[in-house]
Design a protein around this motif. Sequence first.
Motif, PDB file in Angstrom:
ATOM      1  N   ALA A 186       0.814  -1.221   0.000  1.00  0.00           N
ATOM      2  CA  ALA A 186       0.000   0.000   0.000  1.00  0.00           C
ATOM      3  C   ALA A 186       0.844   1.266   0.000  1.00  0.00           C
ATOM      4  N   TYR A 187       1.955   1.269   0.735  1.00  0.00           N
ATOM      5  CA  TYR A 187       2.711   2.522   0.849  1.00  0.00           C
ATOM      6  C   TYR A 187       3.301   2.968  -0.489  1.00  0.00           C
ATOM      7  N   PRO A 188       4.006   2.089  -1.217  1.00  0.00           N
ATOM      8  CA  PRO A 188       4.496   2.535  -2.542  1.00  0.00           C
ATOM      9  C   PRO A 188       3.365   2.926  -3.479  1.00  0.00           C
ATOM     10  N   LEU A 189       2.262   2.174  -3.423  1.00  0.00           N
ATOM     11  CA  LEU A 189       1.133   2.495  -4.291  1.00  0.00           C
ATOM     12  C   LEU A 189       0.551   3.857  -3.954  1.00  0.00           C
ATOM     13  N   ALA A 190       0.410   4.155  -2.670  1.00  0.00           N
ATOM     14  CA  ALA A 190      -0.112   5.454  -2.255  1.00  0.00           C
ATOM     15  C   ALA A 190       0.829   6.576  -2.671  1.00  0.00           C
ATOM     16  N   MET A 191       2.122   6.328  -2.597  1.00  0.00           N
ATOM     17  CA  MET A 191       3.086   7.348  -3.019  1.00  0.00           C
ATOM     18  C   MET A 191       3.008   7.601  -4.514  1.00  0.00           C
TER      19      MET A 191
ATOM     20  N   LEU B  58      -3.745 -14.718   1.532  1.00  0.00           N
ATOM     21  CA  LEU B  58      -4.108 -14.099   0.256  1.00  0.00           C
ATOM     22  C   LEU B  58      -5.496 -13.482   0.334  1.00  0.00           C
ATOM     23  N   GLY B  59      -6.442 -14.198   0.935  1.00  0.00           N
ATOM     24  CA  GLY B  59      -7.789 -13.654   1.084  1.00  0.00           C
ATOM     25  C   GLY B  59      -7.824 -12.420   1.960  1.00  0.00           C
ATOM     26  N   MET B  60      -7.035 -12.427   3.037  1.00  0.00           N
ATOM     27  CA  MET B  60      -6.983 -11.258   3.914  1.00  0.00           C
ATOM     28  C   MET B  60      -6.394 -10.054   3.190  1.00  0.00           C
ATOM     29  N   VAL B  61      -5.294 -10.267   2.485  1.00  0.00           N
ATOM     30  CA  VAL B  61      -4.639  -9.163   1.784  1.00  0.00           C
ATOM     31  C   VAL B  61      -5.569  -8.574   0.730  1.00  0.00           C
ATOM     32  N   TYR B  62      -6.225  -9.443  -0.023  1.00  0.00           N
ATOM     33  CA  TYR B  62      -7.122  -8.957  -1.079  1.00  0.00           C
ATOM     34  C   TYR B  62      -8.290  -8.157  -0.500  1.00  0.00           C
ATOM     35  N   ASN B  63      -8.889  -8.669   0.570  1.00  0.00           N
ATOM     36  CA  ASN B  63     -10.078  -8.023   1.116  1.00  0.00           C
ATOM     37  C   ASN B  63      -9.764  -6.747   1.885  1.00  0.00           C
ATOM     38  N   PHE B  64      -8.607  -6.688   2.528  1.00  0.00           N
ATOM     39  CA  PHE B  64      -8.322  -5.565   3.423  1.00  0.00           C
ATOM     40  C   PHE B  64      -7.303  -4.576   2.884  1.00  0.00           C
ATOM     41  N   LEU B  65      -6.710  -4.830   1.708  1.00  0.00           N
ATOM     42  CA  LEU B  65      -5.718  -3.910   1.150  1.00  0.00           C
ATOM     43  C   LEU B  65      -6.259  -2.495   0.960  1.00  0.00           C
ATOM     44  N   PRO B  66      -7.485  -2.301   0.451  1.00  0.00           N
ATOM     45  CA  PRO B  66      -7.984  -0.919   0.312  1.00  0.00           C
ATOM     46  C   PRO B  66      -8.012  -0.156   1.624  1.00  0.00           C
ATOM     47  N   PHE B  67      -8.223  -0.852   2.744  1.00  0.00           N
ATOM     48  CA  PHE B  67      -8.262  -0.182   4.042  1.00  0.00           C
ATOM     49  C   PHE B  67      -6.876   0.284   4.482  1.00  0.00           C
ATOM     50  N   MET B  68      -5.833  -0.231   3.833  1.00  0.00           N
ATOM     51  CA  MET B  68      -4.481   0.237   4.109  1.00  0.00           C
ATOM     52  C   MET B  68      -4.094   1.352   3.141  1.00  0.00           C
ATOM     53  N   VAL B  69      -4.517   1.232   1.889  1.00  0.00           N
ATOM     54  CA  VAL B  69      -4.130   2.212   0.875  1.00  0.00           C
ATOM     55  C   VAL B  69      -4.754   3.578   1.150  1.00  0.00           C
ATOM     56  N   LEU B  70      -6.038   3.609   1.411  1.00  0.00           N
ATOM     57  CA  LEU B  70      -6.761   4.878   1.499  1.00  0.00           C
ATOM     58  C   LEU B  70      -6.300   5.775   2.650  1.00  0.00           C
ATOM     59  N   PRO B  71      -6.104   5.268   3.879  1.00  0.00           N
ATOM     60  CA  PRO B  71      -5.614   6.170   4.936  1.00  0.00           C
ATOM     61  C   PRO B  71      -4.227   6.728   4.642  1.00  0.00           C
ATOM     62  N   ILE B  72      -3.331   5.879   4.122  1.00  0.00           N
ATOM     63  CA  ILE B  72      -1.978   6.353   3.817  1.00  0.00           C
ATOM     64  C   ILE B  72      -2.025   7.385   2.701  1.00  0.00           C
ATOM     65  N   TYR B  73      -2.790   7.099   1.661  1.00  0.00           N
ATOM     66  CA  TYR B  73      -2.915   8.032   0.543  1.00  0.00           C
ATOM     67  C   TYR B  73      -3.504   9.365   1.003  1.00  0.00           C
ATOM     68  N   ASN B  74      -4.460   9.300   1.891  1.00  0.00           N
ATOM     69  CA  ASN B  74      -5.106  10.517   2.386  1.00  0.00           C
ATOM     70  C   ASN B  74      -4.114  11.405   3.118  1.00  0.00           C
TER      71      ASN B  74
ATOM     72  N   GLY C   5      -4.132   2.641   9.015  1.00  0.00           N
ATOM     73  CA  GLY C   5      -4.195   1.528   8.075  1.00  0.00           C
ATOM     74  C   GLY C   5      -3.896   0.202   8.743  1.00  0.00           C
ATOM     75  N   ILE C   6      -2.863   0.175   9.599  1.00  0.00           N
ATOM     76  CA  ILE C   6      -2.518  -1.059  10.314  1.00  0.00           C
ATOM     77  C   ILE C   6      -3.688  -1.513  11.175  1.00  0.00           C
ATOM     78  N   THR C   7      -4.311  -0.567  11.857  1.00  0.00           N
ATOM     79  CA  THR C   7      -5.447  -0.916  12.719  1.00  0.00           C
ATOM     80  C   THR C   7      -6.627  -1.433  11.899  1.00  0.00           C
ATOM     81  N   MET C   8      -6.915  -0.767  10.779  1.00  0.00           N
ATOM     82  CA  MET C   8      -8.069  -1.135   9.952  1.00  0.00           C
ATOM     83  C   MET C   8      -7.867  -2.458   9.228  1.00  0.00           C
ATOM     84  N   VAL C   9      -6.621  -2.929   9.148  1.00  0.00           N
ATOM     85  CA  VAL C   9      -6.350  -4.226   8.532  1.00  0.00           C
ATOM     86  C   VAL C   9      -6.188  -5.308   9.594  1.00  0.00           C
TER      87      VAL C   9
END
Length: 270
Positions: free
Chosen positions: A72-77, A142-158, A197-201
């Motif tokens: 998430a962090y590189p993607l948000a950057m 894999l299922g956890m990463v797929y389902n919860f990745l947006p919850f990590m990307v959005l707070p960092i990006y914000n 993001g860590i908390t939301m995941v």
Amino acid sequence: MSKKLLSGPYLLWMAAFTIIPLALIVYYGLTDKTGAFTMANVMAIATAEHSKALWLSLGLSLISTVICLLLAYPLAMILRNRGIGKGSFVVFIFILPMWMNFLLRTLAWQTLLEKSGVINGILTALHLPNQSLINTPGAIILGMVYNFLPFMVLPIYNVLCKIDDNTINAAHDLGANFTQTLVRIWIPLSLPGIISGITMVFVPALTTFVISNLLGGSKILLIGNVIEQEFTKGSNWHLGSGLSLVLMVFILISMALIAKYDKQGEGTAF
């Protein structure tokens, strides 16, 4: 007084769907079937079966959270540096999976990973050996990463979007390279989003039971599965509530971290 009355529906909602259910969990968790006070339901987490499920849940949740953070962090950057706004189509793509039913998203991965699924079908067509992907800890991660990745990307990006370009340019003007800028500027200033993001995941990954049921084939029991079975199959609400109180400790720790590092809600507001 009229303004205070406007908060009435919200207070009623909170009492009916938050305070009362939590009070019931506390009551059942700290009493036995006769209604007498006991700590046995909470201390049951120390048994071999329950502690194994808890440690496995903690391990898989931690691995999933770290993977989500690294992705998430590189993607948000990248999104931030390209000047992609919050209302852009690219950001909408990341939010779109969150609108789809959680169960359907997980079932889709079950179809992909099962022995006669899409991935093994492609491997067979390429004359490659099939892989045992389903019913493994890797499938659950894999299922956890797929389902919860947006919850990590959005707070960092914000949070990254709120960092002034002049601050980054000043660091470069003073001779800082990319690594120094990342360690001393980007990461410290984006810490509220990282913690959020860590908390939301981590919290939903720790408490999930649907992903492990579908992608683990009910063969890998996480603490969420144990609690769900106590409520649905064992009809032992007291033990299930006691184990839930143990998980609430991790939720309270997460809330404390957010209160400390994200006092202004920068990571949670989008």
